[in-house]
Design an enzyme around this catalytic site. Sequence first.
Site, PDB file in Angstrom:
ATOM      1  N   LYS A  47     -16.890  -1.698  -9.668  1.00  0.00           N
ATOM      2  CA  LYS A  47     -16.217  -0.716  -9.237  1.00  0.00           C
ATOM      3  C   LYS A  47     -14.834  -1.187  -8.691  1.00  0.00           C
ATOM      4  O   LYS A  47     -14.449  -2.192  -9.022  1.00  0.00           O
ATOM      5  CB  LYS A  47     -16.838  -0.009  -7.777  1.00  0.00           C
ATOM      6  CG  LYS A  47     -16.991  -1.101  -6.978  1.00  0.00           C
ATOM      7  CD  LYS A  47     -18.183  -0.807  -5.642  1.00  0.00           C
ATOM      8  CE  LYS A  47     -18.387  -1.640  -4.958  1.00  0.00           C
ATOM      9  NZ  LYS A  47     -19.218  -1.572  -3.686  1.00  0.00           N
ATOM     10  N   ARG A 145     -24.895   5.676   4.835  1.00  0.00           N
ATOM     11  CA  ARG A 145     -23.744   6.240   4.394  1.00  0.00           C
ATOM     12  C   ARG A 145     -24.453   6.972   3.296  1.00  0.00           C
ATOM     13  O   ARG A 145     -24.129   8.308   3.206  1.00  0.00           O
ATOM     14  CB  ARG A 145     -23.006   5.223   3.687  1.00  0.00           C
ATOM     15  CG  ARG A 145     -22.243   4.341   4.708  1.00  0.00           C
ATOM     16  CD  ARG A 145     -21.258   3.330   3.970  1.00  0.00           C
ATOM     17  NE  ARG A 145     -22.002   2.773   2.811  1.00  0.00           N
ATOM     18  CZ  ARG A 145     -21.397   1.790   1.794  1.00  0.00           C
ATOM     19  NH1 ARG A 145     -20.089   1.238   2.109  1.00  0.00           N
ATOM     20  NH2 ARG A 145     -21.993   1.097   1.123  1.00  0.00           N
ATOM     21  N   TYR A 268      12.301  -7.388   9.452  1.00  0.00           N
ATOM     22  CA  TYR A 268      12.316  -6.278  10.222  1.00  0.00           C
ATOM     23  C   TYR A 268      11.628  -6.447  11.568  1.00  0.00           C
ATOM     24  O   TYR A 268      11.059  -7.188  11.736  1.00  0.00           O
ATOM     25  CB  TYR A 268      11.344  -5.332   9.571  1.00  0.00           C
ATOM     26  CG  TYR A 268      11.949  -4.558   8.280  1.00  0.00           C
ATOM     27  CD1 TYR A 268      13.189  -3.897   8.531  1.00  0.00           C
ATOM     28  CD2 TYR A 268      11.447  -4.511   7.249  1.00  0.00           C
ATOM     29  CE1 TYR A 268      13.724  -3.116   7.463  1.00  0.00           C
ATOM     30  CE2 TYR A 268      11.770  -3.973   5.850  1.00  0.00           C
ATOM     31  CZ  TYR A 268      12.965  -3.312   5.960  1.00  0.00           C
ATOM     32  OH  TYR A 268      13.557  -2.407   5.011  1.00  0.00           O
ATOM     33  N   MET A 326       8.080  -4.510   2.326  1.00  0.00           N
ATOM     34  CA  MET A 326       7.661  -3.613   1.235  1.00  0.00           C
ATOM     35  C   MET A 326       7.496  -4.344  -0.135  1.00  0.00           C
ATOM     36  O   MET A 326       6.511  -4.591  -0.899  1.00  0.00           O
ATOM     37  CB  MET A 326       8.260  -2.311   0.827  1.00  0.00           C
ATOM     38  CG  MET A 326       7.709  -1.353  -0.145  1.00  0.00           C
ATOM     39  SD  MET A 326       8.878   0.024  -0.453  1.00  0.00           S
ATOM     40  CE  MET A 326       8.807   0.963   0.984  1.00  0.00           C
TER      41      MET A 326
HETATM   42  C1  LIG Z   1     -20.139  -2.715  -3.664  1.00  0.00           C
HETATM   43  C2  LIG Z   1     -21.558  -2.586  -3.705  1.00  0.00           C
HETATM   44  C3  LIG Z   1     -22.319  -3.675  -4.312  1.00  0.00           C
HETATM   45  C4  LIG Z   1     -21.535  -5.055  -4.448  1.00  0.00           C
HETATM   46  O1  LIG Z   1     -21.334  -5.682  -3.471  1.00  0.00           O
HETATM   47  P1  LIG Z   1     -20.721  -7.280  -3.269  1.00  0.00           P
HETATM   48  O2  LIG Z   1     -20.778  -7.388  -1.865  1.00  0.00           O
HETATM   49  O3  LIG Z   1     -19.138  -6.994  -3.648  1.00  0.00           O
HETATM   50  O4  LIG Z   1     -21.606  -8.067  -3.985  1.00  0.00           O
HETATM   51  C5  LIG Z   1     -23.662  -3.530  -4.366  1.00  0.00           C
HETATM   52  N1  LIG Z   1     -24.283  -2.431  -4.240  1.00  0.00           N
HETATM   53  C6  LIG Z   1     -23.631  -1.585  -3.687  1.00  0.00           C
HETATM   54  C7  LIG Z   1     -24.442  -0.285  -3.415  1.00  0.00           C
HETATM   55  C8  LIG Z   1     -22.279  -1.456  -3.468  1.00  0.00           C
HETATM   56  O5  LIG Z   1     -21.653  -0.402  -3.029  1.00  0.00           O
END
Ligand SMILES: *Cc1c(COP(=O)(O)O)cnc(C)c1O
Length: 384
Positions: A47, A145, A268, A326
């Site tokens: 992802k 969630r 800054y 930035m």
């Molecule tokens: C992001 C995610 C993972 C992977 O998690 P990592 O800690 O990056 O290995 C696995 N399962 C779900 C449901 C996730 O959202």
Amino acid sequence: MLEEVRNPAVSPERASGVLEINLEGLVANWRQLRKRVAPAACAAVVKADAYGTGLTEAGKALAAAGCDTFFVAVPSEGVALRAKCPSATIYVLNGLAMGLAELYLAHRLRPVLGSLAEIREWQAALGAADNDGSAALHVDTGMNRLGLSLAEFASLMSASSKAALGFAPSLVMSHFVMADNPDHPLNARQIRDFAQARALCPDIPASLANSSGIFLARDARHDLARPGYALFGGNPTPGRENPMRDVVTLKVPIVQLRVIQNGETVGYDAQWTAPGQRRIATLSAGYADGYPRGGTVTDARRESGAPIAEAIIAGKRCPFAGRVSMDLITVDVTGLPEDAVKPGDPAILIGEGLSLDEVGQRADTIGYEILTRLGRRFERVYRR
Ligand SMILES: *Cc1c(COP(=O)(O)O)cnc(C)c1O
């Protein structure tokens, strides 16, 4: 083999820095985890553009190494991955986005169904489709969630409901709340609750472990592991030695060097004051490139003894000085011999000993956020 693939989207002349992604390291990490979880299978979570490393290149490299199951977060990522991996199994973690069932079916994306409403929508879409409707069921064991409650799942798995489901779930899964903190009792509770849920459908493959979950008890592994972060070099065992190989190196050029006098400030808001004559290097990267502004080093932070952000220049660690702005970062290079650096020389912000986890900690965040925010202004160089 060290073949390079350059990202044509950014021309080298315009790049503010170079993000090197070692695909050989990525594949080695996947193989290491696969071996660790065997006889369970090992998927890859890709992802967020493969945690910032590039979905296309990462997906292709993992698929070529034999990874046949991927998890993305949203359908657009699934569509992009499907174009590169025609035969892979692709799950969409955020579930069935309402109104998009046709899209999932057209691209053979499997939603991770996490509510009764999503299950109904999937069932309705399947009526007309020439597709077996493979999908995962997400059971919530404490994250709150996404996912069906344990009670909802139990009733769904009763013989009559199961028969009426209209599709065969291809996976039942849940997600750890804090697998990176192995001593926390929540892990054992989640493992127990998931085992109970799983016992209601022993014929459906099950998946619980993310990167850190793989390093918990054996009974967290089930049939399919779902690592993300560790594939990209993050430490799945915080506080212990990182068993994974580095995948990402970030090098940015020094734009200028200057000498400032005792009492002068840098950056800054005048938050960093030179405690004597100092040499400052200005680097071509900033928060617009995804380097967190939390890497700012103020006088107060420097004096507090808290870990402060660093760059590796001429082989030595040098502390940040002042605000991360930035497009620029200022670093105190007084500790280097005068002739050790000149404008154009590289500063390393990630890699070569500066781990993702450390970079995150020194900027008041986590390595996950460092990785996934690294911007598009860098030239990306893939090594394999
Ligand atoms: C992001 C995610 C993972 C992977 O998690 P990592 O800690 O990056 O290995 C696995 N399962 C779900 C449901 C996730 O959202």
